[in-house]
Design a protein around this motif. Structure first.
Motif, PDB file in Angstrom:
ATOM      1  N   LYS A   1       0.809  -1.219   0.000  1.00  0.00           N
ATOM      2  CA  LYS A   1       0.000   0.000   0.000  1.00  0.00           C
ATOM      3  C   LYS A   1       0.845   1.273   0.000  1.00  0.00           C
ATOM      4  CE  LYS A   1      -4.106  -2.036   2.124  1.00  0.00           C
ATOM      5  NZ  LYS A   1      -5.130  -1.922   3.186  1.00  0.00           N
ATOM      6  N   GLN A   2       2.163   1.128  -0.204  1.00  0.00           N
ATOM      7  CA  GLN A   2       3.034   2.313  -0.199  1.00  0.00           C
ATOM      8  C   GLN A   2       2.681   3.279  -1.328  1.00  0.00           C
ATOM      9  OE1 GLN A   2       7.213   1.473  -0.088  1.00  0.00           O
ATOM     10  NE2 GLN A   2       7.113   0.379   1.852  1.00  0.00           N
ATOM     11  N   LEU A   3       2.298   2.739  -2.499  1.00  0.00           N
ATOM     12  CA  LEU A   3       1.961   3.602  -3.630  1.00  0.00           C
ATOM     13  C   LEU A   3       0.672   4.370  -3.339  1.00  0.00           C
ATOM     14  CD1 LEU A   3       3.121   4.295  -6.396  1.00  0.00           C
ATOM     15  CD2 LEU A   3       1.530   2.677  -7.403  1.00  0.00           C
ATOM     16  N   LEU A   4      -0.284   3.725  -2.701  1.00  0.00           N
ATOM     17  CA  LEU A   4      -1.522   4.411  -2.315  1.00  0.00           C
ATOM     18  C   LEU A   4      -1.216   5.546  -1.345  1.00  0.00           C
ATOM     19  CD1 LEU A   4      -4.608   4.664  -2.199  1.00  0.00           C
ATOM     20  CD2 LEU A   4      -4.607   2.912  -0.407  1.00  0.00           C
ATOM     21  N   THR A   5      -0.351   5.288  -0.388  1.00  0.00           N
ATOM     22  CA  THR A   5       0.049   6.320   0.578  1.00  0.00           C
ATOM     23  C   THR A   5       0.734   7.483  -0.135  1.00  0.00           C
ATOM     24  OG1 THR A   5       0.341   4.636   2.286  1.00  0.00           O
ATOM     25  CG2 THR A   5       1.407   6.764   2.657  1.00  0.00           C
ATOM     26  N   PHE A   6       1.589   7.153  -1.101  1.00  0.00           N
ATOM     27  CA  PHE A   6       2.312   8.167  -1.875  1.00  0.00           C
ATOM     28  C   PHE A   6       1.335   9.067  -2.627  1.00  0.00           C
ATOM     29  CE2 PHE A   6       4.517   9.233  -5.951  1.00  0.00           C
ATOM     30  CZ  PHE A   6       5.464  10.098  -5.423  1.00  0.00           C
ATOM     31  N   VAL A   7       0.349   8.475  -3.299  1.00  0.00           N
ATOM     32  CA  VAL A   7      -0.643   9.251  -4.057  1.00  0.00           C
ATOM     33  C   VAL A   7      -1.494  10.089  -3.103  1.00  0.00           C
ATOM     34  CG1 VAL A   7      -2.704   9.085  -5.515  1.00  0.00           C
ATOM     35  CG2 VAL A   7      -0.687   7.686  -6.026  1.00  0.00           C
ATOM     36  N   ASP A   8      -1.874   9.524  -1.971  1.00  0.00           N
ATOM     37  CA  ASP A   8      -2.663  10.273  -0.987  1.00  0.00           C
ATOM     38  C   ASP A   8      -1.887  11.479  -0.458  1.00  0.00           C
ATOM     39  OD1 ASP A   8      -4.829   8.607  -1.220  1.00  0.00           O
ATOM     40  OD2 ASP A   8      -4.334   7.382   0.530  1.00  0.00           O
ATOM     41  N   GLN A   9      -0.576  11.326  -0.294  1.00  0.00           N
ATOM     42  CA  GLN A   9       0.249  12.442   0.174  1.00  0.00           C
ATOM     43  C   GLN A   9       0.266  13.574  -0.855  1.00  0.00           C
ATOM     44  OE1 GLN A   9       3.996  10.525   0.935  1.00  0.00           O
ATOM     45  NE2 GLN A   9       3.467   9.971   3.051  1.00  0.00           N
ATOM     46  N   ILE A  10       0.365  13.209  -2.129  1.00  0.00           N
ATOM     47  CA  ILE A  10       0.339  14.233  -3.186  1.00  0.00           C
ATOM     48  C   ILE A  10      -1.020  14.920  -3.208  1.00  0.00           C
ATOM     49  CG2 ILE A  10       0.427  14.609  -5.681  1.00  0.00           C
ATOM     50  CD1 ILE A  10       2.441  12.298  -5.823  1.00  0.00           C
ATOM     51  N   GLN A  11      -2.090  14.130  -3.059  1.00  0.00           N
ATOM     52  CA  GLN A  11      -3.435  14.682  -3.074  1.00  0.00           C
ATOM     53  C   GLN A  11      -3.654  15.639  -1.892  1.00  0.00           C
ATOM     54  OE1 GLN A  11      -6.538  11.725  -3.061  1.00  0.00           O
ATOM     55  NE2 GLN A  11      -8.113  13.174  -3.741  1.00  0.00           N
ATOM     56  N   GLY A  12      -2.998  15.360  -0.783  1.00  0.00           N
ATOM     57  CA  GLY A  12      -3.149  16.212   0.390  1.00  0.00           C
ATOM     58  C   GLY A  12      -2.278  17.449   0.373  1.00  0.00           C
ATOM     59  N   SER A  13      -1.398  17.552  -0.623  1.00  0.00           N
ATOM     60  CA  SER A  13      -0.510  18.716  -0.733  1.00  0.00           C
ATOM     61  C   SER A  13      -1.029  19.661  -1.812  1.00  0.00           C
ATOM     62  CB  SER A  13       0.909  18.255  -1.062  1.00  0.00           C
ATOM     63  OG  SER A  13       0.932  17.615  -2.327  1.00  0.00           O
ATOM     64  N   HIS A  14      -0.262  20.721  -2.066  1.00  0.00           N
ATOM     65  CA  HIS A  14      -0.632  21.659  -3.131  1.00  0.00           C
ATOM     66  C   HIS A  14      -0.273  21.062  -4.489  1.00  0.00           C
ATOM     67  CE1 HIS A  14      -1.144  25.375  -5.355  1.00  0.00           C
ATOM     68  NE2 HIS A  14       0.063  25.214  -5.857  1.00  0.00           N
ATOM     69  N   TYR A  15      -1.237  21.008  -5.375  1.00  0.00           N
ATOM     70  CA  TYR A  15      -0.976  20.487  -6.719  1.00  0.00           C
ATOM     71  C   TYR A  15      -1.910  21.157  -7.716  1.00  0.00           C
ATOM     72  CZ  TYR A  15      -5.216  17.638  -6.138  1.00  0.00           C
ATOM     73  OH  TYR A  15      -6.517  17.222  -5.943  1.00  0.00           O
ATOM     74  N   ILE A  16      -1.564  21.081  -8.989  1.00  0.00           N
ATOM     75  CA  ILE A  16      -2.390  21.644 -10.052  1.00  0.00           C
ATOM     76  C   ILE A  16      -3.423  20.602 -10.458  1.00  0.00           C
ATOM     77  CG2 ILE A  16      -2.390  22.588 -12.400  1.00  0.00           C
ATOM     78  CD1 ILE A  16       0.551  23.394 -11.885  1.00  0.00           C
ATOM     79  N   LYS A  17      -4.688  20.967 -10.390  1.00  0.00           N
ATOM     80  CA  LYS A  17      -5.761  20.036 -10.715  1.00  0.00           C
ATOM     81  C   LYS A  17      -6.000  19.974 -12.224  1.00  0.00           C
ATOM     82  CE  LYS A  17      -8.308  20.469  -6.354  1.00  0.00           C
ATOM     83  NZ  LYS A  17      -9.579  20.842  -5.710  1.00  0.00           N
ATOM     84  N   TYR A  18      -6.076  18.756 -12.724  1.00  0.00           N
ATOM     85  CA  TYR A  18      -6.386  18.515 -14.130  1.00  0.00           C
ATOM     86  C   TYR A  18      -7.689  17.722 -14.222  1.00  0.00           C
ATOM     87  CZ  TYR A  18      -1.755  19.992 -15.811  1.00  0.00           C
ATOM     88  OH  TYR A  18      -0.641  20.713 -16.134  1.00  0.00           O
TER      89      TYR A  18
ATOM     90  N   LEU B   1      -7.519  22.830 -14.587  1.00  0.00           N
ATOM     91  CA  LEU B   1      -8.681  23.637 -14.226  1.00  0.00           C
ATOM     92  C   LEU B   1      -8.261  25.028 -13.774  1.00  0.00           C
ATOM     93  CD1 LEU B   1     -10.796  20.977 -12.279  1.00  0.00           C
ATOM     94  CD2 LEU B   1     -11.160  21.828 -14.600  1.00  0.00           C
ATOM     95  N   SER B   2      -7.039  25.144 -13.276  1.00  0.00           N
ATOM     96  CA  SER B   2      -6.462  26.432 -12.909  1.00  0.00           C
ATOM     97  C   SER B   2      -4.953  26.284 -12.940  1.00  0.00           C
ATOM     98  CB  SER B   2      -6.933  26.880 -11.516  1.00  0.00           C
ATOM     99  OG  SER B   2      -6.462  25.980 -10.536  1.00  0.00           O
ATOM    100  N   TYR B   3      -4.242  27.400 -13.045  1.00  0.00           N
ATOM    101  CA  TYR B   3      -2.774  27.337 -13.056  1.00  0.00           C
ATOM    102  C   TYR B   3      -2.244  28.559 -12.322  1.00  0.00           C
ATOM    103  CZ  TYR B   3       1.735  25.682 -14.662  1.00  0.00           C
ATOM    104  OH  TYR B   3       3.007  25.157 -14.709  1.00  0.00           O
ATOM    105  N   GLN B   4      -2.066  28.405 -11.024  1.00  0.00           N
ATOM    106  CA  GLN B   4      -1.637  29.510 -10.169  1.00  0.00           C
ATOM    107  C   GLN B   4      -0.137  29.485  -9.888  1.00  0.00           C
ATOM    108  OE1 GLN B   4      -3.845  31.866  -9.490  1.00  0.00           O
ATOM    109  NE2 GLN B   4      -5.403  30.653 -10.554  1.00  0.00           N
ATOM    110  N   GLU B   5       0.584  28.515 -10.482  1.00  0.00           N
ATOM    111  CA  GLU B   5       2.023  28.415 -10.241  1.00  0.00           C
ATOM    112  C   GLU B   5       2.763  29.619 -10.830  1.00  0.00           C
ATOM    113  OE1 GLU B   5       3.542  25.706  -8.502  1.00  0.00           O
ATOM    114  OE2 GLU B   5       1.414  25.534  -8.012  1.00  0.00           O
ATOM    115  N   LEU B   6       3.736  30.140 -10.091  1.00  0.00           N
ATOM    116  CA  LEU B   6       4.582  31.205 -10.615  1.00  0.00           C
ATOM    117  C   LEU B   6       5.695  30.569 -11.438  1.00  0.00           C
ATOM    118  CD1 LEU B   6       4.889  33.590  -7.525  1.00  0.00           C
ATOM    119  CD2 LEU B   6       3.571  33.966  -9.619  1.00  0.00           C
TER     120      LEU B   6
END
Length: 469
Positions: free
Chosen positions: A180-197, A212-217
């Motif tokens: 389940k390490q890969l699931l944990t890894f994906v959940d960590q990314i989902q819980g952080s700041h990311y650009i939604k597609y 859907l948005s692009y707020q990255e500098l």
């Protein structure tokens, strides 16, 4: 009499010492020399394998969080690749079962929590298998090329591979211990700041994800050509590496364009460096052939290492088997984003043709980041869908040109775009206007059917467009 005996003794000692030293020279020194050479070759081979394992990697990863939400990873692709390699190693190293499956099944799985790894064009499965130190397995036997690998976070012993001609394969491994390490890894990314597609055109069966948005500098970055064309001594030193560090028997020609040509013999070997820092090398290698793509790539890597090395962030973008040899195209990243050059003479920043273990041609134009602060723009990046909307007249005229239609309604153009847009990614576009202190621009690369567009990410203006095969 005693004097004669002394002379005889001294002479005998000299003879014995001569024999001993001769033995050391002829027996010990060559052994040490051979050992030294073997050690150097082993070190060189180890370096080549390490470089190969670094550049045979995904170009990007599409991470699905389920419920049709995604993110696309470029700059942290190494982190994703390291996390997924441990899982893939089981499938490449053990006796997995490979069987064809459907596009519908692949799309169904890709909508669940998963990671999709996307590789370059025409990458042989044997080359990816070499990363796992194996080329004799069922994946290589059944799948010629690997375009994408889809790994469900709860894969339960099943992954999916997109092969040549977009054929889909299910790879199953019996007795797989779920991790389940890969699931944990994906959940960590989902819980952080990311650009939604999101797949904006899913209603017309187009699953290409768009932000859907692009707020990255995303800054503009100062770069310069790696070869300083204004420094004649530096140009000479670069050229020397192709002629055994000696230009005594090499003819030098200065073209009116500013390019310098170095030629050995009657064209058997030549190097041309133009006024932008683009280097072209060619050699007459006779009639030899390559049969092993891994060995051919290793020869290409060895050649590049001897002539300056790879820039940071290099990855393999394309392979073509051609006329008993191989063409390798490499890309690289600056600030985590792919570099695109505004030149019709090269497809990729580094291009090499290998036949047997010999390099027939080598072309490179590398731009290095300068030690200047990045130039930030206060405005937000435009979204690709907004750029498409603002440039609909251009897209319409290109559609008429490409399809040789005489007239078409705007609604039909929009429908055509929705069905045929296959790519929307952020890159750095280099116009190559200056050899140094030049700003490269964040740009949206948008692919619609067989045409690729590059639009300035901040003002939406067209930078370039071209047709691809």
């Amino acid at each position: 009499m005693n004097r004669e005996k002394t002379k005889t003794l001294i002479l005998a000692m000299l003879v014995i010492m001569s024999i001993i030293f001769t033995q050391k020279i002829w027996f010990y020194s060559p052994i040490n020399l051979l050992q030294s050479k073997d050690s150097f070759k082993q070190k060189q081979l180890t370096e080549i394998i390490e470089i190969r394992n670094q550049i045979v990697a995904p170009q990007r990863a599409v991470i699905s969080f389920g419920n049709s939400y995604y993110t696309v990873v470029y700059s942290d692709i190494d982190k994703v690749w390291r996390k997924t390699k441990g899982i893939l190693d089981h499938y490449f190293s053990r006796e997995s079962e490979v069987q064809p499956t459907t596009h519908e099944k692949y799309k169904e799985i890709s909508r669940l929590k998963s990671i999709e790894l996307e590789f370059g064009e025409n990458i042989p499965s044997a080359l990816i298998a070499s990363v796992f130190d194996t080329m004799d397995n069922k994946i290589v036997s059944n799948i010629k090329e690997i375009n994408k690998i889809l790994i469900p976070t709860l894969n339960r012993g099943v992954i999916y591979i997109v092969g040549e001609e977009e054929n889909i394969y299910e790879v199953r491994l019996e007795g797989y211990q779920e991790d389940k390490q890969l699931l944990t890894f994906v959940d960590q990314i989902q819980g952080s700041h990311y650009i939604k597609y999101y797949p904006l055109f899913i209603d017309v069966e187009n699953y290409t994800v768009m932000p859907l948005s692009y707020q990255e500098l995303t800054p503009q970055v100062f770069v310069k050509s790696e070869i300083d064309v204004n420094n004649e001594q530096a140009v000479m030193e670069t050229a020397k590496t192709f002629f055994d560090e000696n230009l005594d028997f090499v003819k030098t020609i200065r073209e009116t364009s500013g390019a310098i040509v170095f030629m050995y013999g009657y064209g058997e070997k030549g190097v041309r460096i133009n006024n932008r820092g683009r280097l072209e090398y060619s050699e007459d290698i006779g009639s030899i052939a390559s049969t092993n793509v891994v060995a051919a790539l290793d020869a290409a890597i060895d050649f590049v290492l001897k002539h300056g090395g790879f820039p940071e962030g290099t990855y393999l973008k394309e392979i073509r088997a051609q006329n008993k040899g191989y063409y390798f195209g490499f890309g690289y990243r600056i600030e985590g984003l792919p570099i695109v050059l505004n030149t019709s003479n090269m497809t990729h920043p580094i291009e090499i043709e290998v036949y047997g273990n010999k390099v027939k041609s080598y072309r490179t134009l590398i731009r290095a980041k300068m030690e200047f602060p990045n130039a930030f723009i206060n405005n937000s990046m435009l979204l690709p869908q907004k750029i498409i909307e603002d440039n609909i007249s251009l897209l319409k005229s290109d559609y008429l040109l490409d399809t040789k239609e005489k007239e078409i309604k705007e609604e039909e153009v929009l429908s055509y775009i929705e069905r045929n847009i296959t790519r929307a990614e952020i890159v750095y576009y280099d116009t190559l206007k200056d050899t140094e202190k030049h700003l490269i621009l964040p740009a949206w690369k948008i692919k619609i059917n067989k045409r690729i567009y590059y639009f300035n990410g901040y003002d939406g203006k067209l930078l370039n467009s071209s047709l691809v095969n």
